[in-house]
Every structure is written in C-alpha cells, then in structure tokens.
Design a protein around this motif. Structure first.
Motif, PDB file in Angstrom:
ATOM      1  N   ALA A 115       0.814  -1.333   0.008  1.00 42.19           N
ATOM      2  CA  ALA A 115       0.072  -0.036  -0.083  1.00 42.19           C
ATOM      3  C   ALA A 115       0.880   1.246  -0.049  1.00 42.19           C
ATOM      4  CB  ALA A 115      -0.981  -0.102   1.162  1.00 42.19           C
ATOM      5  N   GLU A 116       2.141   1.109   0.673  1.00 41.47           N
ATOM      6  CA  GLU A 116       2.908   2.178   0.474  1.00 41.47           C
ATOM      7  C   GLU A 116       4.166   1.834  -0.066  1.00 41.47           C
ATOM      8  OE1 GLU A 116       3.330   4.008   4.351  1.00 41.47           O
ATOM      9  OE2 GLU A 116       1.086   4.353   4.370  1.00 41.47           O
ATOM     10  N   PRO A 117       4.304   1.637  -1.201  1.00 39.39           N
ATOM     11  CA  PRO A 117       5.752   1.198  -1.750  1.00 39.39           C
ATOM     12  C   PRO A 117       6.934   2.361  -1.737  1.00 39.39           C
ATOM     13  CG  PRO A 117       4.331   1.680  -3.432  1.00 39.39           C
ATOM     14  CD  PRO A 117       3.577   1.744  -2.553  1.00 39.39           C
ATOM     15  N   MET A 118       8.174   1.455  -1.705  1.00 40.81           N
ATOM     16  CA  MET A 118       9.344   2.521  -1.592  1.00 40.81           C
ATOM     17  C   MET A 118      10.248   2.407  -2.935  1.00 40.81           C
ATOM     18  SD  MET A 118       8.644   4.441   1.113  1.00 40.81           S
ATOM     19  CE  MET A 118      10.521   4.919   1.406  1.00 40.81           C
ATOM     20  N   TYR A 119      10.396   3.224  -3.367  1.00 35.17           N
ATOM     21  CA  TYR A 119      11.273   3.148  -4.637  1.00 35.17           C
ATOM     22  C   TYR A 119      12.325   4.313  -5.076  1.00 35.17           C
ATOM     23  CZ  TYR A 119      12.970   2.302  -9.645  1.00 35.17           C
ATOM     24  OH  TYR A 119      13.703   2.144 -10.537  1.00 35.17           O
ATOM     25  N   SER A 120      13.570   4.120  -4.968  1.00 37.19           N
ATOM     26  CA  SER A 120      14.513   5.209  -5.306  1.00 37.19           C
ATOM     27  C   SER A 120      15.625   5.149  -6.261  1.00 37.19           C
ATOM     28  CB  SER A 120      15.351   5.516  -3.846  1.00 37.19           C
ATOM     29  OG  SER A 120      16.043   4.294  -3.543  1.00 37.19           O
ATOM     30  N   GLY A 121      15.091   4.359  -7.337  1.00 31.95           N
ATOM     31  CA  GLY A 121      16.008   3.749  -8.557  1.00 31.95           C
ATOM     32  C   GLY A 121      16.106   2.397  -8.583  1.00 31.95           C
ATOM     33  N   VAL A 122      16.963   1.904  -9.387  1.00 34.24           N
ATOM     34  CA  VAL A 122      17.230   0.447  -9.794  1.00 34.24           C
ATOM     35  C   VAL A 122      18.491   0.126  -8.866  1.00 34.24           C
ATOM     36  CG1 VAL A 122      17.971  -1.238 -11.426  1.00 34.24           C
ATOM     37  CG2 VAL A 122      16.661   0.479 -12.133  1.00 34.24           C
ATOM     38  N   ARG A 123      18.406  -0.798  -8.109  1.00 35.93           N
ATOM     39  CA  ARG A 123      19.205  -1.360  -7.290  1.00 35.93           C
ATOM     40  C   ARG A 123      19.683  -2.925  -7.282  1.00 35.93           C
ATOM     41  NH1 ARG A 123      19.612   3.046  -6.892  1.00 35.93           N
ATOM     42  NH2 ARG A 123      19.480   4.339  -5.037  1.00 35.93           N
TER      43      ARG A 123
END
Length: 892
Positions: A115-123
């Motif tokens: 419900a609250e995904p976290m994404y900061s780029g390809v890891r």
C-alpha cells in the motif's frame, strides 16, 4: 455473484440420464422409492460435474505493477523514469497496492506490492544489454494476486522487441497494460553495422570485405580491418549522418577459417559497445582450372589474371578438350576463352555438359570474335548450358540491313572433297546466312560465271524457306567474271533504303575481266561495304584482300575443309548490328554479389548481344540493357558468361584497371564447386553460451568428437561433444566475448586415429540494445496498450490516481460435485446391499399407536365367503397343459 457453466451441453445429458433411470426403474419393478431417488440425484450430480459450473464472487483490492526500463538504451533516462515512478506513487489512490519491477535482459522486483511502496531507483542486478519486455510482463502477470484486480504499467523508451505473445496471454486473463512512453535521447553515436565477406573462398582468391558504418552525426574517424586479430588495413574515413559503406580487398592466403573484425574509432562517439563487428570466411585449398583458349595465345591475359589470383591452371586448345567427363573431374572448373563451337566435336561438348550438370564442375565462358553468335553457339549443346540465349532482345528495333550474297558458280566450283563440291558448300552458306536475318532486313542472291544471274532479286527477308529454295537451284557454269556481278549488286543496293548495306563476295578463281575496282570504290562512296571469301588455292587472295580493304569489309581465305556456312553466318552477324555491339558504355550493376563488389567499372567499347534466360541472374548490363555478365545454376554446377573479351578489343580499360585480376579471377572463382566439408557445423550464441551442433556424414556415428574454438581475443577453448542422436553431436561452451569464433571439429576412432575434420565459425555481435538503427518509431508501446485494452499516458501523476476495479474471484464447483456424487454412490450401494430400503418401507408401514389407532379406525366391511383355493398343479399336469396349448395354436 453469477453461475457459469464451461460445458452447458452436459445439462441436456442430465435430462436424458434422469429419463433413462426412471424408465429402467419402472420396467424392473424392483427399485424401491429410496433407491430411485438416490440414483436420480447421482445422475444430476455427475451431469453437473461434467458441465463444470463455477460461481463468480467479489475479490479483494486492486494491484498494479510498474515496469521500469533499465536497459542501456534507457540508461540516460533513468533519472526521469525514477522520478515518474515516485510521482505516480505519491499520487497513488489509497485503495491500490503497487510494486516496481526493473527489466532489461532479465526482470527483477525492486519494490514488492504494498500500500506504501518505496522506490529510489534500480538497485538489483539487471542486465542492461537487452530489453526483454516479454519476460517482465510474464513475471508481473504471475505476481499479481489471484484475489485482486490487477493491471501493469510500462515506462520505457520504446526501443523494444514486440512482446505480442506475452500481451495476448495477459489480454486473455483480462489484465490491461498501460504505457508511459519516455522520450529517447539521441546520442552522438557511430557504429559498425555489418561486415560482409563471402561464405567460402579458395586459397589465393581475391575477394572484398565490405564494412557498413551507420552514424548519427557527421564526423571523422579511423577504420581498422583485422584478419585473425592482426591489422591488415587502416583507413581514415569521413562519416556522414546515415549509412556509410567502405570496401576492403583481401586475398585468401591460408586454408581454414579466417576471421575478420572491423573496428571504428570516431570523434564524438558516445558509445563504444557497437564500434566493432566480426565475420569469418572458410578458405579451401587452391583450385585447379582448365583454361581452353580458342587460338594459341588467345588466353594469355586470362592466364595472367588467374596467376595473379593464385589459381593453378592448365592451358589447352579446344581440340584437346577431354571427351570423357571423368577426365574433367580432375579440374574444379573450365574456362573457355573465345572458343568457336566447331573447334571441338560433339563428344567433347557432351563430356563438358556432363561434368558441369552431373559432377558439379564450374564453367566460365569469356567472349571474343569467335564466341557466342560469332562462334556458332546458337542451337548447340553449349547454348543450352549458358545462362543466355544467342538472340537479341528486340530485333525489330535494330537498324535494317540489305545483304547481297554474290556466289561464284563457275566450273571450278564443282571441285571439292569427300563428295561435296565447293558450290554446294557455298549454297549452304548462303542459306545459313539468310536464317540470321530478320523480317526488317533485305536479301538478294547473284550467281555468276562469265555472266551474272539474279537468283533472288533483292527483297524482304520475310519468307526464308522460299529464298532458300531459290538458292538451291543454282547450277555450275563456265568461266569467272567479276564486273557484272559487282555492278548488279551495287545498283540494287544503291536503290535500297536499308540503313546498312553489305556484299559478301565468294569465288575460287581469278577474274577474266577488269574494271571492277571502280565499282568497289563507287560502292564505298554510297556506304556499301564489301567482304570477300577466297575458296581454295586457285583464288587470287591478294586481289580479294585488296578489294575487301577498299570496300571497308573483311577478307577470308578458306579451303575445302573450312566451314563456309559459319563464315557467312559470322559475317552476317558482324554487319547486321544486332549481335555485335560496337559502342562505348559503362557497365551498370544490377545485382550486388562478389562478382560486382567494386566501387565502379571502367568503360567498355563493345560486346556480343544475347538475351538472358528466365532463371539466370544478371550482374551487369549495357546501356541497352543487354546482359554483360550473367550466371545460373546448371544442374549440380554453375555456369557464368561474360559478353566482353579478355584481349582488350572491347575491354582495354578493364584490363588496365587496378582491380582487373580480382574481376577476371573472380569470374573463374565464382563457378568453383561449393564447400565440400564433411558434415554440417552450426553454432548459435544464447546468452553467454555457444550452442554447437555437428551433424556428421552417414559413417560418422559413434566417434569421439571434440571441438576447439579460437575466441575473439585469441584464446582457445576445447570441449567434447555428446552424440544426442545418430550422427548428431551437440555441446555448449562459454561465449561471453563479442566477435568472430573459429571452430574446428575433430572426430577420432576408438584406436585414436583421426577420422574427420570439419571447420566453421560463428559471429557474436553486440547486443541489439546498442544498435542505433533501433528507433521508437516502431510503436511497440502503443500496440501493447491497444492489444490488452490499456491506455497510453503522458502524465506520470495519473498512472495510479484512479481506484482500480476489484478482481472477481471464480470458484470452481466441479470438485465439490464429484465428492458429493462419490458419497451418494456409496450411500446407494449401502441402501441396496444392507437392505435399508426394506427397513424404510417397514418403518413406513408400522402399527399405529393407541391414539392413532382410534382416529384411523373405520367401520368393518361385511365379510365375504372365502373363495375356494385352486388345486395346485402337479408337474405332469403342467406339461400336459402346455402341450395342449401348442396343439390348439396349430389348429388355429
């Protein structure tokens, strides 16, 4: 909630089953009520199970997978893609669960559904050398919860392979795919797009290596060609935006697999992964050719070209041509240089035909003044072998010809050899010359001795048979006088309106008159040419040669053994302007191959006209679109013809050309037999592995098979191949380098002796991800959305803003129905075997209780007298009664 049936036709089967069950029960009268009810219920359950019913129930929340393109082509847009995903998450509807999958050559989950995904780029470790969107779609579809409504959103630059199969699978499941196209950034890039070499060559053969370079900018650079990892040529090149082609020449020096690599160093090039590409060519041992020259020295220039090309050859005259195809099998190909058909006999041509058509040998035919039409190829076995017919494309478009045939019929023309007189040969020659003419031409025939006589007055050549019949009426006469015959010929031709006018004058003696020189000069003044034919030793050859020189024609000296019909036919070809084209032109390339792989061709000053056959391939044409260089497959062999010459009569500039040896030697090499390696070797790169398959000949099964590979960096790798089928060997080796791989397969017998060697290769080019020719214009993303019922977005904030539709959960009832039917079957068996139906009937017929008895009591009916019981029949009585009944039936 709704009820659906997968096979509704089973409901009709249920009705039929119920009817049949009731019908059987009524007939048997043994099935009690309880058993009948159980069986009817069992039929209903089984029929419903076959119908496969299911109910649709409301599901849970909606889930969305965001697919982020992490391939190298989108590497410059990663910051934008990451920003768009974060924007979509920030504006996400609270009822949605979202997750992120990054994809390139593989697909990896970056953020799970939440419900609250976290994404900061390809890891994760995503392979950027490819863009496998199909695999990413399949993974996302598999990870969507079965009890939640789902969709997929793709964020990409559009440089993808079409994922049609995966899209159709998602569409069948009702999963839409939305797309957000990302504008691709055009990099200042230049790449080596293709390195083209022949599949095979012979040692010493010169061939071209063509390198194609595509550029997205105007720049300059250095192009280096490597052979077996050693530089062989370096060029400073200027690149224009778009396609650029560069041609290198090389000579096959050694046998085996030879690898080539082209490397580009260009100013301003932003990507290095696509700056090199390889190729390979299989080089066979030096071929052995048979060079047949029409006259001594005729093939000297061709021999020099073959020698410069490193080819081994033997030179002979046409009379030495083997009459046995087996003897020609020693040679890989035969080269005919200006050979007259009559210079060899029919058995020799038949042997050559068999060697090419059946044994697979090659044949190259070079023109000249004694070849093709001038060499009598028309209507012969050699013409059948050629890729052209000895005919012109449109005879009616050619300039008209008026031809006068002047034949000596004096008494000396009755001389001859082997029962054939000179006059008979002359008449046949005149008849053959008429066959070459068209309806647009004119022909006249004069026979002379002391006087001249018109045999065929000058007329249109529209009835050759009638003209030939008139020629056949010529009979021998007295002396020899030139004047009147030449005068009548000149008078008739001066009055003719034909574009070309020519006289063929044949005699075997010396003139008994004078004054004819002036007539010849007058003819020349009116554009009439004269050719003379001196037959036998009694003719004044010096006089006839002088007359031909004054008349602008040719002089022939013949004896009884020479072919007079061929001389007349050849002369008619020469003057007609149809078969001999004396014109300056530049050959035009119509088909790109190793034969024409040159920057351009020098001019030619003439050729012999012909017409290509339907299945031939024409490589060069003239300005009149006549074939200059053509070839075709003739049975097992290949035949090539060149309508020019090799002595410089029409090809002076060709012979002085810097690529003359490559061109003439290439014509001979082109017809050489194909690759005769044992078996078939294929290699295909899959990921970082090379899958090798070797199919051995019929006797190659059960042998120890080993393959050795020379990698692009020069290192060696060796593996054993396993026999996966009879004569088929497969194996796999590491292939993580780009470039050309040289492969060598060796097969060993049980005693360790080498049985067979096979060489080949393969090329591992750079990934398509780095090919600048791939553009976003293919519309892959738009077709994907249309195929699955998705949308094309332009605003990232709207990707997750709408509440998703909850998924409908389908519950299959088939299993429950089958279990119920099984339990009911067990109950039915128990009812019948344990007598539960009888107990039920007895319970239903029990004695009523005291209170019930009074309510149910009724007045008693009057008693009836008991009827007397019938006597019990005995066995004998019964038999007698049956016999009596049978007698009664017979009486009736």
């Amino acid at each position: 909630m709704s009820l659906e049936f997968l096979r509704p036709w089973a409901l009709a089967v249920m009705a039929a089953g119920l009817g049949w069950t009731i019908f059987i029960a009524l007939r048997s009268r043994r099935t009690r009520g309880l058993a009948l009810a159980l069986r009817c219920l069992l039929v209903c359950l089984l029929s419903l199970a076959v119908a496969a019913p299911s109910i649709l129930l409301p599901g849970g929340n909606s889930a969305v997978w965001l697919l982020a393109d992490a391939s190298d082509s989108a590497r410059a847009m990663q910051e934008q893609i990451t920003g768009d995903i974060r924007t979509a998450i920030e504006n996400k509807n609270k009822s949605l669960d979202a997750g992120v999958i990054a994809f390139g050559g593989n697909a990896m989950v970056e953020a799970p559904l939440s419900a609250e995904p976290m994404y900061s780029g390809v890891r994760t470790a995503v392979d950027g050398q490819d863009s496998d969107l199909s695999g990413a779609l399949t993974l996302a579809g598999a990870l969507l919860p079965s009890d939640a409504g789902g969709r997929i959103v793709v964020l990409s630059d559009g440089m993808l392979d079409d994922p049609a199969a995966a899209a159709k699978a998602l569409a069948a499941r009702g999963i839409p795919v939305d797309v957000l196209p990302i504008s691709a950034e055009t990099l200042p890039d230049a790449q080596v797009s293709e390195v083209r070499v022949p599949a095979s060559a012979y040692a010493g053969q010169s061939f071209s290596v063509t390198v194609r370079v595509d550029a997205a900018l105007d720049t300059a650079g250095t192009l280096v060609l490597y052979q077996n990892r050693m530089p062989v040529d370096t060029r400073q090149v200027t690149l224009r935006k778009g396609e650029n082609t560069f041609v290198f020449r090389d000579v096959a020096q050694v046998s085996g697999v030879v690898t080539y690599e082209a490397r580009l160093l260009a100013a301003g090039d932003a990507r290095s992964q696509n700056d090199s590409l390889g190729a390979y060519v299989y080089v066979q041992g030096a071929p052995r050719l048979l060079l047949v020259e029409g006259r001594p020295g005729e093939g000297s220039e061709m021999a020099a070209m073959l020698r410069a090309s490193g080819m081994d050859f033997e030179t002979i005259q046409p009379v030495q041509l083997p009459a046995d195809a087996g003897q020609l099998q020693r040679y890989d190909a035969v080269v005919l240089v200006n050979v007259d058909y009559d210079a060899a006999d029919e058995s020799q041509w038949q042997a050559l035909d068999t060697a090419v058509k059946t044994l697979g040998r090659g044949l190259t035919v070079i023109g000249g003044d004694s070849s093709y039409a001038l060499g009598g190829y028309r209507g012969t076995l050699l013409e059948d072998m050629l890729p052209v017919t000895i005919d012109v494309r449109s005879k009616l478009d050619l300039p008209s010809l008026a031809l006068m045939l002047v034949i000596d019929k004096s008494g000396s023309m009755t001389d001859g050899m082997f029962g054939t007189t000179r006059l008979e040969l002359a008449k046949e020659a005149a008849m053959r010359a008429c066959e070459v003419l068209t309806e647009n031409d004119q022909v006249g025939v004069i026979a002379f001795d002391d006087a001249a006589k018109w045999v065929v007055p000058l007329r249109q050549a529209d009835d050759i048979a009638a003209i030939q019949n008139q020629i056949g009426t010529i009979r021998p006469g007295g002396g020899t006088a030139f004047y009147t015959a030449l005068y009548e010929s000149a008078r008739a031709l001066i009055e003719s309106d034909a574009a070309q006018k020519h006289v063929i004058f044949l005699t075997d003696g010396e003139p008994g008159d004078s004054g004819y020189e002036g007539i010849v000069e007058d003819m020349a003044a009116h554009g009439i040419t004269l050719t003379t034919v001196a037959v036998g030793s009694g003719a004044d050859q010096r006089l006839l040669r002088a007359l031909a020189q004054r008349g602008g024609g040719r002089a022939y000296a013949a004896d009884e053994f020479d072919n007079l019909p061929k001389i007349f036919t050849k002369e008619t070809y020469l003057v007609s302007g149809s078969y001999v084209q004396n014109r300056t032109f530049t050959p035009i390339i119509t088909h790109e191959s190793v034969l024409t792989d040159f920057a351009g061709f020098p001019q030619m000053t003439g050729y012999l006209a012909a017409t290509e056959k339907a299945l031939s391939t024409v490589e060069l044409i003239s300005d009149r679109e006549d074939p200059i260089l053509a070839w075709w497959q003739y049975g097992a062999g290949r035949v090539l013809c060149f309508m020019g010459d090799s002595r410089g009569a029409w090809t002076g500039q060709l012979l002085s050309w810097s690529d003359a040896a490559a061109f003439y030697g290439g014509m001979a090499a082109f017809v050489l037999p194909g690759d005769e390696r044992s078996g078939e070797l294929t290699a295909q790169r899959a990921g970082d592995s090379l899958e090798i398959t070797y199919t051995a000949p019929e006797d190659g099964s059960g042998l120890s098979t080993r393959v050795t590979a020379i990698l692009p960096d020069g290192s060696r790798q060796e593996i054993l191949l396993a026999e996966t089928a009879q004569g088929v060997y497969t194996g796999q080796m590491t292939a993580d380098q780009y470039g050309a791989y040289a492969l060598r397969v060796e097969q060993y017998a049980a005693d360790g002796s080498l049985e067979r060697v096979m060489e080949g290769g393969t090329v591992a080019g750079y990934a398509r991800e780095y090919d600048l020719r791939r553009t976003q214009e293919t519309g892959v993303l738009e077709r994907l959305a249309a195929l699955t019922g998705g949308q094309v977005y332009s605003d990232a904030s709207q990707l997750l803003a709408q509440a998703g539709k909850g998924a409908s959960r389908r519950v299959d009832l088939t299993r429950g129905l089958m279990i119920a039917a099984l339990l009911l079957l067990l109950l039915d068996i128990a009812v019948r075997r344990l007598g539960w139906d009888a107990l039920l009937d007895k319970w239903l017929k029990r004695e009523p209780r005291k209170g019930e008895k009074q309510r149910m009591q009724k007045p008693a009916a009057p008693e009836k007298a008991a009827a007397p019981k019938p006597p019990v029949p005995q066995a004998g009585d019964t038999a007698r009664a049956l016999l009596q009944k049978q007698k009664d039936k017979k009486l009736l």
